[in-house]
Design an enzyme around this catalytic site. Structure first.
Site, short mmCIF file in Angstrom:
data_model
loop_
_atom_site.label_atom_id
_atom_site.label_comp_id
_atom_site.label_asym_id
_atom_site.label_seq_id
_atom_site.Cartn_x
_atom_site.Cartn_y
_atom_site.Cartn_z
CB SER A 17 -0.96 -0.04 1.20
OG SER A 17 -1.96 0.92 1.08
CG ASP A 77 7.93 5.39 -11.77
OD1 ASP A 77 8.62 4.37 -11.85
OD2 ASP A 77 6.71 5.41 -12.03
CE LYS A 127 -4.95 -2.04 0.88
NZ LYS A 127 -4.89 -0.59 0.55
#
Length: 443
Positions: free
Chosen positions: A296, A307, A321
């Site tokens: 999560s 990224d 998740k």
């Protein structure tokens, strides 16, 4: 003519089956209607049948509460209706404080093992030790019980008492402890200054105040030496997630610009969260550690750093998740946790049911057995990566694979100043990678 008993019994059974068939046909006929209220009619029918025919008198409130729980739970594994008692426990988790005995436990082969009592806690004062096995709470065996139930048994109002039965290696008799619960405050950030002026930051979970904790711990590490910090080893292994806004604030401290994540509701972009300039750790090289229990919000942070090319991610594929749950207050003190959005990394990668793939994958020296590791994609009823069941951007393995020299690639409790001299293989690998980025030999 008398009828044999077996024939009378068979006749009763056939009559019962025939009655059931007639009833089923009647209900089926009602279902042919196009009225949107038909499901509620069905619920009413079942409620009346249960109240009138169940073997014991049934409590209507209990029946309705069960129906609500089932309705929400049917959506996905993370949506849930919570009774007032369950909602209070959930809120105490997100606030980082609760009434309890102050002990960290691990679940191994259905056994509840003590990792460590928290310093100054009732468990510590009573002499509980790492390696003890909790075999019973209030005289009830706990082996094989659900995690939520065991935690609920140990927690309670401050001042209330709880009886814990322990088994300790080398001690033949069971150990009985009668403890008074106290308000326990759980630190969500742990820090240590390592050799070569590296800051080790362990994020246990994202609860109310985690961002402030991070800033305080970082300031403390900086104050321990006149030399500046040169890099960050960010450990989010076993971090189950938590509050998204706290995770967002922490990622912001490590980024100087760029997108942190986006959210989508029913296929449409709802929000794009961007970093602000001037983060407290934005200028330092970062290596991030994750594993299959990183879930999560911890995946959100790892994806943002990866990224934006702010950190190398090391470990194993994360849990997967990638959904956001909104909490709703309900009458009577109850609550509901409802999945309302999916979130995506800055490059548009879906985390849901896919997870974050590390730049350097560390695998155990032995093959994992089926079912030994459970991820989001293994859960019944899990959401697909994209709304409508499509496949999102493929999140494939990104880099080399390193095989551990020992079976256990999990985090060790104690972190040495030079992790290459410790038993935590993933930590040592991450530390060496960070030192290479800094261009300095460990010292």
């Amino acid at each position: 003519m008398s009828v044999p008993r077996w024939l009378r019994t068979a006749g009763l059974v056939l009559a019962a089956f025939a009655g059931g068939a007639v009833t089923s046909q009647a209900v089926h006929a009602r279902n042919q209607s196009s009225s949107p209220y038909d499901p509620f009619d069905q619920l009413s029918w079942v409620l009346v049948l249960v109240e009138n025919h169940y073997v014991d008198p049934a409590q209507r409130n209990k029946i309705v509460e069960g129906a609500i729980k089932g309705m929400v739970a049917e959506l996905d594994p993370h949506s849930a209706y919570m009774t007032p008692q369950e909602y209070a426990l959930f809120q105490s988790d997100t606030e980082g404080k609760f009434g309890g005995i102050g002990v960290e436990v691990d679940f191994r082969d259905e056994r509840v093992m003590v990792l460590a009592p928290m310093e100054g806690s009732p468990a510590a004062r009573a002499g509980m030790k790492p390696g003890d096995e909790i075999v019973a709470i209030e005289g009830k065996p706990v082996r094989g019980e659900r995690l939520e139930k065991i935690i609920g048994l140990m927690r309670g109002p401050a001042g209330s008492r709880v009886r814990i039965t322990l088994r300790r290696q080398g001690v033949s008799e069971a150990i009985q402890l009668d403890l008074a619960r106290e308000e326990i405050h759980v630190a969500s950030v742990v820090g240590k200054r390592l050799d070569s002026d590296v800051a080790y930051l362990k994020l246990r979970q994202f609860q109310a105040g985690t961002h402030d904790e991070l800033l305080r711990v970082t300031a403390k590490l900086r104050a321990e030496s006149t030399r500046p910090l040169r890099g960050v080893l960010l450990d989010m292994r076993n971090n189950p997630g938590g509050l998204v806004d706290e995770a967002e604030a922490i990622a912001d401290e490590m980024l100087d610009a760029g997108v942190i994540y986006t959210t989508r509701h029913r296929g449409k972009v709802i929000d794009e969260v961007k970093a602000n300039s001037g983060g407290a750790l934005a200028g330092l090289p970062i290596v991030t550690l994750v594993n299959e229990y990183s879930a999560s919000s911890s995946e959100l942070v790892a994806g943002a750093l990866q990224d934006n090319r702010r950190a190398s991610v090391i470990g194993s594929s994360t849990f997967g998740k990638g959904s956001v749950q909104t909490i709703f207050d309900l009458p009577g003190g109850a609550g509901m946790r409802l999945t309302t959005m999916r979130y995506y990394t800055p490059s548009g990668r879906s985390i849901q049911a896919q997870g974050i793939q590390p730049d350097v994958r560390v695998e155990a020296s032995r093959p994992l057995q089926p079912g030994e590791v459970v991820r989001e994609s293994d859960l019944d009823g899990h959401l697909s990566a994209e709304a409508g069941g499509g496949t999102a951007n493929t999140n494939v393995a990104r880099g080399p694979i390193v095989r551990a020299t020992a079976d256990d690639t999990g985090p060790a409790r104690d972190v040495p100043a030079d992790p290459t001299k410790g038993s935590d293989f993933v930590l040592a690998t991450g530390y060496k990678m960070l030192i290479e980025k800094l261009g300095a030999a460990p010292r």
